[in-house]
Design a protein around this motif. Structure first.
Motif, PDB file in Angstrom:
ATOM      1  N   ASP A  16       0.810  -1.221   0.000  1.00 58.97           N
ATOM      2  CA  ASP A  16       0.000   0.000   0.000  1.00 58.97           C
ATOM      3  C   ASP A  16       0.843   1.272   0.000  1.00 58.97           C
ATOM      4  O   ASP A  16       0.304   2.369  -0.155  1.00 58.97           O
ATOM      5  N   VAL A  18       3.014   4.336  -1.079  1.00 54.08           N
ATOM      6  CA  VAL A  18       3.254   5.080  -2.310  1.00 54.08           C
ATOM      7  C   VAL A  18       4.654   5.683  -2.241  1.00 54.08           C
ATOM      8  O   VAL A  18       5.076   6.185  -1.201  1.00 54.08           O
ATOM      9  N   GLU A  21      10.247   3.718  -3.860  1.00 51.24           N
ATOM     10  CA  GLU A  21      10.472   2.491  -4.613  1.00 51.24           C
ATOM     11  C   GLU A  21      11.881   1.941  -4.403  1.00 51.24           C
ATOM     12  O   GLU A  21      12.115   0.734  -4.522  1.00 51.24           O
ATOM     13  N   LEU A 150       8.524  12.611  -2.077  1.00 54.27           N
ATOM     14  CA  LEU A 150       7.584  11.933  -2.967  1.00 54.27           C
ATOM     15  C   LEU A 150       7.438  12.699  -4.284  1.00 54.27           C
ATOM     16  O   LEU A 150       7.405  13.933  -4.295  1.00 54.27           O
ATOM     17  N   ASP A 154       3.371   9.994  -7.296  1.00 56.20           N
ATOM     18  CA  ASP A 154       3.072   9.280  -6.058  1.00 56.20           C
ATOM     19  C   ASP A 154       2.006  10.016  -5.257  1.00 56.20           C
ATOM     20  O   ASP A 154       1.091   9.404  -4.705  1.00 56.20           O
ATOM     21  N   LYS A 157      -1.345   9.607  -6.892  1.00 49.86           N
ATOM     22  CA  LYS A 157      -1.843   8.246  -6.653  1.00 49.86           C
ATOM     23  C   LYS A 157      -2.501   8.152  -5.279  1.00 49.86           C
ATOM     24  O   LYS A 157      -3.571   7.557  -5.120  1.00 49.86           O
ATOM     25  N   ALA A 158      -1.861   8.772  -4.283  1.00 49.86           N
ATOM     26  CA  ALA A 158      -2.406   8.748  -2.923  1.00 49.86           C
ATOM     27  C   ALA A 158      -3.714   9.526  -2.838  1.00 49.86           C
ATOM     28  O   ALA A 158      -4.654   9.118  -2.135  1.00 49.86           O
ATOM     29  N   ARG A 161      -6.466   7.492  -4.445  1.00 51.43           N
ATOM     30  CA  ARG A 161      -6.811   6.378  -3.562  1.00 51.43           C
ATOM     31  C   ARG A 161      -7.731   6.853  -2.442  1.00 51.43           C
ATOM     32  O   ARG A 161      -8.708   6.203  -2.093  1.00 51.43           O
TER      33      ARG A 161
END
Length: 424
Positions: A16, A18, A21, A150, A154, A157-158, A161
């Motif tokens: 989960d 974000v 990486e 970040l 990213d 994306k959060a 979500r």
């Protein structure tokens, strides 16, 4: 008690998370630790709101260990003893210790044997450089991982979500978030996801639905909720890039007042990351060999800015801007590498001369690799004339020195001397 959106959206498992990486992506170190169930104590450091607590929570969730959070500055030995007792009963507890750089000797002495035994897996979180601000006894018993700011993808994306999650997020609300409002959210927070989610929640829950029952989160609504203004954009939405462009061109043009103005616009929009990136590019692209020390000072200033965060970040950044604006300029290094790359992309450049090829394997001598190489340190002034470029471009020259700074003037003298020696 109503929990903030950022808390409710905290990752439950490592999948989960974000961003980050380089630590939790496929095959990366923290993911490998979790998959192998071989967790060890660690210190996570980086700017606020980029996932230190999230990674700790996800690690605990992925391994099913008990997870507890304490603060090294405000929680005392009593709270540590409670966690230690729980660890005795359950076997292992993952302890997130926030502000670990403020851990005093008494608490440290209590923790160390628990870390040695493995009953507590310590995840220390800090915005400070652990190599400078954390006691060596703790450092030696932990692995240190740096978290990166970040990226916009990213952060977006959060946000998406959170907008779609009906259990923990805002998915049960009929929300519409405008594109320019989303852009402001992700560019105004200095990469702080916690700030973004809490601002989004405030906007969503304080805005009345329209006649169509849709809660419309416009740019104006987001501006009001996060108390940040968007950089004025033109009809094509290029306003942000115009400011960044004007910022670099003002530094290149040695106008300190204009550069400070444009940086002020970016910082007022909360876009510290763009300032840091562009300033670093400016230093090496536009000042370069005319004043390498200014480049080094810029790197130090940008690192300090990221560590401090806004609003204090403006102070080291303004020092760097004035330094760069009033420094001699040279783009000779950039032009040199671009010319070399152009040859590589467009010409038949030939092979590396045999005397420069690797000779550290059996059979190299039979191939003539490295046999005629002349070791410069064996000759007067640590230099000997020999060919380094491939035959097909052996006379090619890429670097053209400029004389706008004393450092590059000195480089030019040496460069001309070497070129003349080649000709002689």
């Amino acid at each position: 008690m109503q929990q903030p959106l950022a808390y409710k959206m905290r990752p439950k498992t490592i999948d989960d998370i974000v961003g980050q990486e380089h630590l939790v992506g496929p095959g990366k170190i923290i993911r490998r630790m979790v998959n192998a169930k071989l967790l060890s104590s660690m210190i996570l450091y980086g700017p606020p709101g980029i996932g230190k607590t999230s990674i700790a929570s996800a690690i605990a969730g992925s391994t099913k260990y008990a997870f507890r959070t304490l603060n090294a500055a405000t929680d005392g030995q009593k709270e540590l003893k409670i966690v230690a007792e729980e660890a005795k009963l359950s076997g292992t507890v993952v302890l997130l210790l926030d502000e670990i750089h403020r851990l005093n000797k008494t608490k440290q002495d209590f923790l160390l044997p628990l870390l040695e035994q493995g009953s507590i897996i310590l995840i220390g979180a800090t915005t400070e450089n652990p190599y400078i601000n954390i006691n060596p006894a703790i450092r030696s018993r932990t692995q240190i991982f740096e978290l990166k700011p970040l990226q916009e993808k990213d952060l977006k994306k959060a946000v998406f979500r959170a907008l779609s999650d009906k259990e923990n997020g805002l998915g049960n609300l009929n929300l519409k978030l405008d594109d320019n409002a989303l852009e402001l959210l992700v560019t105004s927070s200095n990469g702080d996801l916690r700030t973004i989610l809490n601002g989004l929640e405030l906007a969503a829950k304080s805005t009345k639905p329209g006649t169509d029952e849709i809660i419309h989160l416009t740019l104006e609504v987001i501006q009001e909720s996060i108390q940040k203004k968007a950089i004025t954009a033109d009809k094509d939405g290029d306003g942000h890039y115009d400011v960044v462009s004007a910022f670099q061109k003002s530094i290149r043009g040695s106008d300190a007042n204009a550069a400070l103005h444009y940086m002020g616009r970016l910082l007022e929009a909360g876009d510290l990351i763009s300032v840091v990136r562009r300033l670093t590019v400016c230093a090496y692209e536009d000042i370069g060999l005319a004043n390498p020390q200014a480049c080094a000072r810029t790197v130090e200033a940008t690192q300090a800015a990221l560590s401090l965060g806004l609003p204090e970040a403006r102070i080291p950044l303004s020092v760097a801007i004035i330094d760069l604006c009033l420094s001699p300029k040279s783009n000779s290094a950039m032009e040199a590498i671009d010319a070399a790359i152009s040859d590589i992309q467009t010409k038949d450049i030939g092979s590396i001369p045999d005397h420069l090829k690797d000779a550290h394997y059996s059979g190299a001598k039979k191939l003539g690799h490295g046999t005629d190489y002349k070791y410069p340190h064996n000759y007067p002034n640590d230099w000997i004339d020999q060919q380094y470029l491939p035959d097909k471009i052996k006379s090619q020259s890429y670097y053209t020195p400029k004389t706008t700074g004393k450092y590059e003037q000195a480089l030019k003298l040496q460069y001309d001397k070497i070129n003349q020696a080649h000709k002689d």
